[in-house]
Design a protein around this motif. Structure first.
Motif, mmCIF file in Angstrom:
data_model
loop_
_atom_site.group_PDB
_atom_site.id
_atom_site.type_symbol
_atom_site.label_atom_id
_atom_site.label_comp_id
_atom_site.label_asym_id
_atom_site.label_seq_id
_atom_site.Cartn_x
_atom_site.Cartn_y
_atom_site.Cartn_z
ATOM 1 N N ARG A 1 3.111 24.582 -8.183
ATOM 2 C CA ARG A 1 2.783 25.245 -9.447
ATOM 3 C C ARG A 1 2.841 26.766 -9.262
ATOM 4 N NH1 ARG A 1 -1.415 22.570 -10.216
ATOM 5 N NH2 ARG A 1 -0.392 20.944 -11.405
ATOM 6 N N LYS A 2 2.329 27.247 -8.160
ATOM 7 C CA LYS A 2 2.394 28.684 -7.866
ATOM 8 C C LYS A 2 3.841 29.133 -7.690
ATOM 9 C CE LYS A 2 -2.141 28.959 -5.695
ATOM 10 N NZ LYS A 2 -2.882 29.142 -4.436
ATOM 11 N N LYS A 3 4.637 28.320 -6.996
ATOM 12 C CA LYS A 3 6.044 28.660 -6.767
ATOM 13 C C LYS A 3 6.834 28.741 -8.059
ATOM 14 C CE LYS A 3 6.301 28.466 -2.149
ATOM 15 N NZ LYS A 3 6.785 29.549 -1.336
ATOM 16 N N THR A 4 6.462 27.960 -9.045
ATOM 17 C CA THR A 4 7.229 27.907 -10.293
ATOM 18 C C THR A 4 6.607 28.732 -11.420
ATOM 19 O OG1 THR A 4 6.098 25.866 -10.957
ATOM 20 C CG2 THR A 4 8.202 25.625 -9.785
ATOM 21 N N SER A 5 5.552 29.455 -11.151
ATOM 22 C CA SER A 5 4.884 30.201 -12.223
ATOM 23 C C SER A 5 5.812 31.217 -12.880
ATOM 24 C CB SER A 5 3.613 30.878 -11.712
ATOM 25 O OG SER A 5 3.928 31.851 -10.738
ATOM 26 N N ARG B 1 -3.662 16.394 6.830
ATOM 27 C CA ARG B 1 -2.661 15.730 5.985
ATOM 28 C C ARG B 1 -2.848 16.222 4.544
ATOM 29 N NH1 ARG B 1 -2.066 9.479 6.670
ATOM 30 N NH2 ARG B 1 -1.253 10.279 8.610
ATOM 31 N N PRO B 2 -1.786 16.726 3.925
ATOM 32 C CA PRO B 2 -1.945 17.207 2.543
ATOM 33 C C PRO B 2 -2.091 16.046 1.561
ATOM 34 C CG PRO B 2 0.350 17.315 3.168
ATOM 35 C CD PRO B 2 -0.410 16.904 4.406
ATOM 36 N N MET B 3 -2.817 16.321 0.513
ATOM 37 C CA MET B 3 -2.936 15.380 -0.592
ATOM 38 C C MET B 3 -1.897 15.787 -1.637
ATOM 39 S SD MET B 3 -5.287 13.395 0.440
ATOM 40 C CE MET B 3 -5.627 12.446 -1.018
ATOM 41 N N PRO B 4 -1.530 14.883 -2.525
ATOM 42 C CA PRO B 4 -0.542 15.235 -3.543
ATOM 43 C C PRO B 4 -0.941 16.483 -4.344
ATOM 44 C CG PRO B 4 -0.929 12.877 -3.572
ATOM 45 C CD PRO B 4 -1.925 13.469 -2.627
ATOM 46 N N GLY B 5 -2.214 16.625 -4.626
ATOM 47 C CA GLY B 5 -2.681 17.786 -5.373
ATOM 48 C C GLY B 5 -2.505 19.092 -4.622
ATOM 49 N N MET C 1 0.818 -1.194 0.000
ATOM 50 C CA MET C 1 0.000 0.000 0.000
ATOM 51 C C MET C 1 0.862 1.259 0.000
ATOM 52 S SD MET C 1 -3.254 0.960 2.180
ATOM 53 C CE MET C 1 -3.431 2.527 2.947
ATOM 54 N N MET C 2 1.960 1.250 0.765
ATOM 55 C CA MET C 2 2.835 2.423 0.808
ATOM 56 C C MET C 2 3.434 2.706 -0.569
ATOM 57 S SD MET C 2 2.540 3.722 3.735
ATOM 58 C CE MET C 2 3.854 4.888 3.794
ATOM 59 N N GLN C 3 3.721 1.654 -1.329
ATOM 60 C CA GLN C 3 4.262 1.859 -2.669
ATOM 61 C C GLN C 3 3.234 2.539 -3.562
ATOM 62 O OE1 GLN C 3 6.761 -0.982 -4.331
ATOM 63 N NE2 GLN C 3 6.612 -0.151 -6.381
ATOM 64 N N ALA C 4 1.985 2.153 -3.442
ATOM 65 C CA ALA C 4 0.927 2.765 -4.246
ATOM 66 C C ALA C 4 0.776 4.238 -3.889
ATOM 67 C CB ALA C 4 -0.390 2.022 -4.046
ATOM 68 N N ILE C 5 0.868 4.563 -2.616
ATOM 69 C CA ILE C 5 0.782 5.958 -2.168
ATOM 70 C C ILE C 5 1.971 6.747 -2.720
ATOM 71 C CG2 ILE C 5 0.888 7.478 -0.160
ATOM 72 C CD1 ILE C 5 -0.702 5.267 1.360
ATOM 73 N N ALA C 6 3.164 6.168 -2.627
ATOM 74 C CA ALA C 6 4.359 6.834 -3.151
ATOM 75 C C ALA C 6 4.245 7.059 -4.654
ATOM 76 C CB ALA C 6 5.601 6.008 -2.822
ATOM 77 N N GLU C 7 3.686 6.101 -5.370
ATOM 78 C CA GLU C 7 3.509 6.249 -6.813
ATOM 79 C C GLU C 7 2.523 7.371 -7.132
ATOM 80 O OE1 GLU C 7 2.458 2.336 -8.176
ATOM 81 O OE2 GLU C 7 4.494 1.588 -7.873
ATOM 82 N N ASP C 8 1.484 7.512 -6.327
ATOM 83 C CA ASP C 8 0.530 8.615 -6.514
ATOM 84 C C ASP C 8 1.214 9.965 -6.318
ATOM 85 O OD1 ASP C 8 -1.497 6.793 -6.982
ATOM 86 O OD2 ASP C 8 -2.332 6.939 -4.958
ATOM 87 N N LEU D 1 3.796 14.919 -8.613
ATOM 88 C CA LEU D 1 4.855 15.903 -8.376
ATOM 89 C C LEU D 1 6.084 15.763 -9.273
ATOM 90 C CD1 LEU D 1 4.708 15.887 -4.474
ATOM 91 C CD2 LEU D 1 3.640 17.516 -6.051
ATOM 92 N N ARG D 2 6.124 14.779 -10.123
ATOM 93 C CA ARG D 2 7.345 14.484 -10.884
ATOM 94 C C ARG D 2 7.827 15.620 -11.783
ATOM 95 N NH1 ARG D 2 4.313 10.006 -14.036
ATOM 96 N NH2 ARG D 2 2.992 11.304 -15.345
ATOM 97 N N ASP D 3 6.954 16.494 -12.197
ATOM 98 C CA ASP D 3 7.356 17.564 -13.110
ATOM 99 C C ASP D 3 7.859 18.827 -12.415
ATOM 100 O OD1 ASP D 3 6.690 15.988 -15.309
ATOM 101 O OD2 ASP D 3 4.611 16.681 -15.304
ATOM 102 N N PHE D 4 7.841 18.836 -11.107
ATOM 103 C CA PHE D 4 8.272 20.019 -10.362
ATOM 104 C C PHE D 4 9.696 19.863 -9.853
ATOM 105 C CE2 PHE D 4 3.648 19.903 -9.847
ATOM 106 C CZ PHE D 4 3.334 21.154 -10.368
ATOM 107 N N PRO D 5 10.443 20.970 -9.809
ATOM 108 C CA PRO D 5 11.789 20.889 -9.237
ATOM 109 C C PRO D 5 11.710 20.654 -7.720
ATOM 110 C CG PRO D 5 11.253 23.159 -9.811
ATOM 111 C CD PRO D 5 10.126 22.309 -10.306
#
Length: 73
Positions: A50-54, A39-43, A1-8, A13-17
């Motif tokens: 996204r705001k930080k990199t605008s 607890r924050p969600m990935p979104g 289950m932890m792997q599935a969460i990490a994949e989400d 987030l993969r496109d952000f520095p």
């Protein structure tokens, strides 16, 4: 289950520095965030990143326009 969460998280987030993700996470945990106890969600982190990199995205786009000779500056 932890792997599935990490994949989400990775998929979101993969496109952000790394610096933008780190700043977003720090803000989430900080006193200025009224929801910091949740607890924050990935979104949530992606939205902040996204705001930080605008400004970086705008600058990159302007540079591409300039290099292509289509700058309106």
């Amino acid at each position: 289950m932890m792997q599935a969460i990490a994949e989400d998280w990775y998929a979101e987030l993969r496109d952000f520095p790394a610096w933008a993700i780190q700043d977003a996470c720090r803000w989430w945990m900080g006193a200025e965030n009224g929801d910091r106890r949740k607890r924050p969600m990935p979104g949530d982190i992606a939205e902040l990143a996204r705001k930080k990199t605008s400004c970086v995205r705008v600058a990159a786009r302007r540079l591409q326009e300039f290099q292509a000779g289509s700058s309106n500056a």
